[in-house]
Design a protein around this motif. Sequence first.
Motif, PDB file in Angstrom:
ATOM      1  N   TYR A  15       0.821  -1.215   0.000  1.00 46.36           N
ATOM      2  CA  TYR A  15       0.000   0.000   0.000  1.00 46.36           C
ATOM      3  C   TYR A  15       0.852   1.261   0.000  1.00 46.36           C
ATOM      4  CZ  TYR A  15      -4.125  -2.819   0.880  1.00 46.36           C
ATOM      5  OH  TYR A  15      -5.137  -3.734   0.762  1.00 46.36           O
ATOM      6  N   PHE A  59      -6.096   3.831   1.541  1.00 46.32           N
ATOM      7  CA  PHE A  59      -7.412   3.289   1.200  1.00 46.32           C
ATOM      8  C   PHE A  59      -7.304   1.900   0.590  1.00 46.32           C
ATOM      9  CE2 PHE A  59      -5.875   5.448  -2.542  1.00 46.32           C
ATOM     10  CZ  PHE A  59      -6.227   4.616  -3.579  1.00 46.32           C
ATOM     11  N   SER A  60      -8.448   1.294   0.459  1.00 48.19           N
ATOM     12  CA  SER A  60      -8.500  -0.089   0.046  1.00 48.19           C
ATOM     13  C   SER A  60      -8.777  -0.187  -1.456  1.00 48.19           C
ATOM     14  CB  SER A  60      -9.658  -0.692   0.844  1.00 48.19           C
ATOM     15  OG  SER A  60      -9.716  -2.042   0.719  1.00 48.19           O
ATOM     16  N   HIS A  61      -7.993  -1.013  -2.144  1.00 46.52           N
ATOM     17  CA  HIS A  61      -8.247  -1.191  -3.572  1.00 46.52           C
ATOM     18  C   HIS A  61      -7.665  -2.521  -4.012  1.00 46.52           C
ATOM     19  CE1 HIS A  61      -7.712  -0.326  -7.992  1.00 46.52           C
ATOM     20  NE2 HIS A  61      -8.950   0.074  -7.791  1.00 46.52           N
ATOM     21  N   TRP A  62      -8.300  -3.155  -4.970  1.00 49.57           N
ATOM     22  CA  TRP A  62      -7.837  -4.489  -5.364  1.00 49.57           C
ATOM     23  C   TRP A  62      -6.414  -4.498  -5.886  1.00 49.57           C
ATOM     24  CZ3 TRP A  62      -6.311  -5.151 -10.355  1.00 49.57           C
ATOM     25  CH2 TRP A  62      -6.793  -4.236 -11.288  1.00 49.57           C
ATOM     26  N   SER A  63      -5.981  -3.380  -6.480  1.00 43.96           N
ATOM     27  CA  SER A  63      -4.622  -3.389  -7.029  1.00 43.96           C
ATOM     28  C   SER A  63      -3.582  -3.536  -5.913  1.00 43.96           C
ATOM     29  CB  SER A  63      -4.360  -2.132  -7.844  1.00 43.96           C
ATOM     30  OG  SER A  63      -4.496  -0.992  -7.032  1.00 43.96           O
ATOM     31  N   PHE A  64      -3.903  -3.000  -4.733  1.00 48.25           N
ATOM     32  CA  PHE A  64      -2.998  -3.212  -3.596  1.00 48.25           C
ATOM     33  C   PHE A  64      -3.040  -4.672  -3.171  1.00 48.25           C
ATOM     34  CE2 PHE A  64      -4.333   1.332  -2.588  1.00 48.25           C
ATOM     35  CZ  PHE A  64      -3.268   1.868  -3.271  1.00 48.25           C
ATOM     36  N   GLY A  65      -4.225  -5.253  -3.273  1.00 49.42           N
ATOM     37  CA  GLY A  65      -4.377  -6.672  -2.951  1.00 49.42           C
ATOM     38  C   GLY A  65      -3.525  -7.518  -3.880  1.00 49.42           C
ATOM     39  N   LYS A  66      -3.493  -7.099  -5.125  1.00 57.92           N
ATOM     40  CA  LYS A  66      -2.692  -7.813  -6.112  1.00 57.92           C
ATOM     41  C   LYS A  66      -1.198  -7.704  -5.777  1.00 57.92           C
ATOM     42  CE  LYS A  66      -1.549  -7.318 -10.995  1.00 57.92           C
ATOM     43  NZ  LYS A  66      -1.889  -6.573 -12.216  1.00 57.92           N
ATOM     44  N   GLU A  96     -15.190   1.551  -6.808  1.00 57.84           N
ATOM     45  CA  GLU A  96     -14.012   0.822  -7.261  1.00 57.84           C
ATOM     46  C   GLU A  96     -13.686   1.144  -8.722  1.00 57.84           C
ATOM     47  OE1 GLU A  96     -13.985  -3.538  -8.279  1.00 57.84           O
ATOM     48  OE2 GLU A  96     -12.837  -3.590  -6.420  1.00 57.84           O
ATOM     49  N   ASP A 143     -10.399   2.839 -10.233  1.00 58.27           N
ATOM     50  CA  ASP A 143      -9.618   2.231 -11.313  1.00 58.27           C
ATOM     51  C   ASP A 143      -9.221   3.300 -12.325  1.00 58.27           C
ATOM     52  OD1 ASP A 143      -9.993  -0.216 -10.171  1.00 58.27           O
ATOM     53  OD2 ASP A 143     -11.415  -0.973 -11.671  1.00 58.27           O
ATOM     54  N   LYS A 199      -6.536  -5.742   6.267  1.00 60.10           N
ATOM     55  CA  LYS A 199      -6.709  -4.982   5.034  1.00 60.10           C
ATOM     56  C   LYS A 199      -6.129  -5.681   3.810  1.00 60.10           C
ATOM     57  CE  LYS A 199      -5.004  -0.780   4.575  1.00 60.10           C
ATOM     58  NZ  LYS A 199      -5.025   0.649   4.857  1.00 60.10           N
ATOM     59  N   GLY A 200      -4.872  -6.088   3.958  1.00 59.54           N
ATOM     60  CA  GLY A 200      -4.217  -6.744   2.825  1.00 59.54           C
ATOM     61  C   GLY A 200      -4.995  -7.970   2.390  1.00 59.54           C
ATOM     62  N   ASP A 211      -8.297  -7.025   0.507  1.00 57.44           N
ATOM     63  CA  ASP A 211      -8.088  -6.585  -0.879  1.00 57.44           C
ATOM     64  C   ASP A 211      -7.543  -7.706  -1.746  1.00 57.44           C
ATOM     65  OD1 ASP A 211      -9.126  -4.101  -0.589  1.00 57.44           O
ATOM     66  OD2 ASP A 211      -7.232  -3.133  -0.114  1.00 57.44           O
ATOM     67  N   ARG A 212      -6.793  -8.591  -1.129  1.00 59.21           N
ATOM     68  CA  ARG A 212      -6.300  -9.736  -1.854  1.00 59.21           C
ATOM     69  C   ARG A 212      -7.498 -10.591  -2.297  1.00 59.21           C
ATOM     70  NH1 ARG A 212      -2.592 -14.162   1.221  1.00 59.21           N
ATOM     71  NH2 ARG A 212      -1.127 -14.544  -0.435  1.00 59.21           N
ATOM     72  N   GLN A 213      -8.443 -10.713  -1.396  1.00 58.93           N
ATOM     73  CA  GLN A 213      -9.655 -11.461  -1.685  1.00 58.93           C
ATOM     74  C   GLN A 213     -10.418 -10.830  -2.850  1.00 58.93           C
ATOM     75  OE1 GLN A 213     -10.085 -14.263  -0.185  1.00 58.93           O
ATOM     76  NE2 GLN A 213     -11.815 -14.617  -1.571  1.00 58.93           N
ATOM     77  N   ARG A 214     -10.495  -9.510  -2.808  1.00 59.54           N
ATOM     78  CA  ARG A 214     -11.201  -8.781  -3.869  1.00 59.54           C
ATOM     79  C   ARG A 214     -10.477  -8.993  -5.205  1.00 59.54           C
ATOM     80  NH1 ARG A 214     -14.937  -7.871  -6.747  1.00 59.54           N
ATOM     81  NH2 ARG A 214     -15.015  -5.940  -7.942  1.00 59.54           N
ATOM     82  N   HIS A 215      -9.183  -8.983  -5.146  1.00 61.81           N
ATOM     83  CA  HIS A 215      -8.421  -9.220  -6.364  1.00 61.81           C
ATOM     84  C   HIS A 215      -8.700 -10.618  -6.893  1.00 61.81           C
ATOM     85  CE1 HIS A 215      -4.528 -10.482  -8.348  1.00 61.81           C
ATOM     86  NE2 HIS A 215      -5.099  -9.660  -9.192  1.00 61.81           N
ATOM     87  N   LYS A 240     -11.841 -10.731  -8.668  1.00 62.24           N
ATOM     88  CA  LYS A 240     -11.734 -10.151 -10.008  1.00 62.24           C
ATOM     89  C   LYS A 240     -11.045 -11.115 -10.965  1.00 62.24           C
ATOM     90  CE  LYS A 240     -11.318  -5.811 -10.851  1.00 62.24           C
ATOM     91  NZ  LYS A 240     -12.449  -4.913 -10.988  1.00 62.24           N
ATOM     92  N   GLU A 290      -2.761  -3.202 -14.593  1.00 63.94           N
ATOM     93  CA  GLU A 290      -3.162  -1.854 -14.195  1.00 63.94           C
ATOM     94  C   GLU A 290      -2.726  -0.901 -15.307  1.00 63.94           C
ATOM     95  OE1 GLU A 290      -1.560  -1.808 -10.028  1.00 63.94           O
ATOM     96  OE2 GLU A 290      -1.736  -3.897 -10.599  1.00 63.94           O
ATOM     97  N   TYR A 330       0.765 -10.619 -15.828  1.00 64.89           N
ATOM     98  CA  TYR A 330       0.100 -11.260 -14.719  1.00 64.89           C
ATOM     99  C   TYR A 330      -0.519 -12.602 -15.073  1.00 64.89           C
ATOM    100  CZ  TYR A 330      -2.328 -11.929 -10.449  1.00 64.89           C
ATOM    101  OH  TYR A 330      -2.747 -12.462  -9.288  1.00 64.89           O
TER     102      TYR A 330
END
Lengths: 502, 390
Positions: free
Chosen positions: A46, A52-59, A149, A153, B17-18, B21-25, B28, B64, B117
Amino acid sequence: MSINEKYELEKALEQITAIAKGYNLDFYDMYFEICPADILYTFGAYGMPTRFSHWSFGKAYHKMKTQYDYNLSRIYEMVINSDPCYAFLLEGNSLIQNKMVMAHVLAHCDFFKNNYYFQRTSRQMVESMSVAAQRIRQYEFAHGREKVESFLDSVISIQEHIDPYRDIGKNEPAIEKSESGGCCGGEGCGKGCGKDSCKDKGCEGGNCGHTHSEQESPYDDLWKLDHLGEGQESKDDTQKAKKFPKKPEKDLLLFIMEYGRDLEDWQRDIISIIREEMFYFWPQMQTKIMNEGWATYWHLRIMRDMDLTEEESLEFAKLHSGVIQSSKVRLNPYFLGLKLFEYIEKRWDEPGEEDRIKYGRPGGEGREKIFEIRELDNDISFLRNCLTEEFVEQEDIYLYKKVGYEWKIVEKDWQKVRDSLVASMVNSGFPYIVVQDGDYGKRGELYLHHAYEGAELDVYYLERTLPHVYKLWGRPVYLETVLDSKKVLFSYSGEKVSKKFV
Amino acid sequence: MSGRYTVSREDWSLHRKGEIDRQRHREKVKEAIKKNLADIVSEESIILSDGKKVIKVPIRSLDEFHFRFNHNKQQHGGQGDGESKVGDVLGSDSKKKAGKGPGQGQGAGEEPGVDYYEAEITIDELAEMIFEDLGLPNLKQKKKPELASESVEFRDVRKVGIQSNIDRKRTIFQALKRRAIEEGKQGLGKITREDLRFKTWEQVYKYESSAVVLAMMDTSGSMGPWEKYIARSFFFWMVRFLRTKYQNVKIVFLSHHVTAKETSEEEFFTKGASGGTRCSSVYELALKVIEERFNPEDYNIYGFHFSDGDNLSSDNEKCVRLVKDLLKVCNLIGYGEIEGPYYYSSTLKSAFKKIEEQNFTTVSIRDKSGVFPALKSFFNPDPLKTATGR
């Protein structure tokens, strides 16, 4: 963490801090926090614990964490540019690892505190980002997660397009209010300038009557900048249209935030959040080599001054060599920065004949010089000013490029190497794109212009980014760039990206 | 004075948090995979795997995107060991060239510094997505239902019950209703004991009809490696699908060239053969198998046949007749024709045009991405709705 461990750490820290201060390192109060791997990697992904929370950080997190799990790479610490300075250490670091990391972190903090490019960064960003994250969370509740979201993006896709030098030449409105704008002070205002004043000098092709032309210097081309865009002016004169924006606007986020017609307040807020965060991160991108080089330089010095057992020395040596490992395909900023600082120090400590006679350097000023550099430079000026022929040869730095299917070394000439490295860092390595016209064709369409300087854009990415811009702007968008030495105009109006040569 | 320090260790165990968001990824990634199922279904790495592996699926849609320079056309800095020369080769892209995925030559993971990816997914996860909408069509209750499982189902509502089984929606609804009747007012008042409703379960026995699937494949000489591969990918997923979703499905493997024979599953998927093609042979064998072992009174019978359609033309007439016979005893017959690079003027498929029975389905597959639509149209649980092939 056992009490004993904590005691050991604090004891070491006391020593390290004392040594660092002895070297005149100047840092904020330090908060060291020991955290488990998943947390540290979260922060790493992050860029800030509270973001803030976003899937790209999750990735990003997933990728980093997986590498850690398979023991492929490891981050030992993460440090935040804040006052007081937060630094996170990986739980499970050995004592010696932590010693090195702490020394490293102190030097980073010194850099944040003293380097010029960080002077405008907010030192309360931990809190600001936390508040911003909460706001975004609320928008999710109010407008739905999907909607927020997908908006994020889009904003993130152009987040690099801010103007980090916005404070220079400020106070000029983007829209020309009257005809009396005093534009064209000779600083390359180019196409944005509709005034005739500089046309009357009667000089052609840049060969104008400047008096300093007796002595040729590599900087002569700068004078041409004065007359850049004169050819176009005559064309512009016939139209005399009001320009909007008056000058090409580098800050896409700001421009869209202010003039995007269909944006709602929460959307403008999100743009402003991302933009502020980018301003905060920008100096870190600008000084990657210096910052890491500085930290590495100092952890090395500090550790040398510590009382280490034989075993510890060995472990430290291993660790340190892991950090500075060089690579054939990329320049390791830790290594390059360290070597360059050491090289400069040596040059000023023991100046060669030329340095002594021509520049009057008495010697012994090495330490002073590198402190000066850490205060005044960024990576661009650092490399441009300090990368010498001797250094490039000594460190065997080269340029490589794709030739057919192979990646080949194509350049070893030190000036070309230096110039190419410097060029690749301009605008932190992102394409320089400006809003040329915010009311293109009088239809309120957005015309972007890529300032092409020899490096082409990635078309696959471009074609997928343009729709994001369209989503933000709400009307057709255009991007002018150059491919194969030809001007190309990409456009998107909601269905398909089209491309034409202009 | 600055330069003070503290060391601490907080309790981070609730920090998620991580992970979130990892789950959300991950979600997707799944969405993206779903959109590309047709291409992924026939990936060699899956069909040729042992079925347990974790597979890698390239996903470009989760890049991205931003404006960036063309990495391939730029010069990059590197550092040698002191002996580098102009012309030294650092790496090569020749092994894995363009051609995969929609990226077309842009992305390649092994290039220095380029991020491409690839999502990892287990075959089971993938199977779950593929099988989501599939089912055996025209499944009928047969005479000899086999007891499949015993389970509980919540299907009754009562006024008394266990607190944890309280039916909130009905309870509130009841309270609203009572208030409206008794007091003539709208809105929720007090909830009384009378209003409470509880969900109650019953023991149910789930019967499942038995079914048999006849997997028929042409292994003649004209079926080249590509055609065989397509047929196998179809059967690979079919077998997995039947085994995951149905407990009482028997699968019979029949392969044929000029003559047909019943094979083991392993042979069916691995053995090659050659020779001419007479499709009628496999239909005859199918009829024989049905007659001897699977009484249509007791079984739902399905037949799926894959061929390149290059049948002996004198045999086509006979095929049509035999398929009509099969259709009388089967719930569904599916015929898949794999269109190879050569054009045949009269294929088996064109002969089959005469068959008008509702329970006969044909598909033609032109490329790898046709396997998924074929699965979808053969295993469309509700054949009245048109299959949603692409």
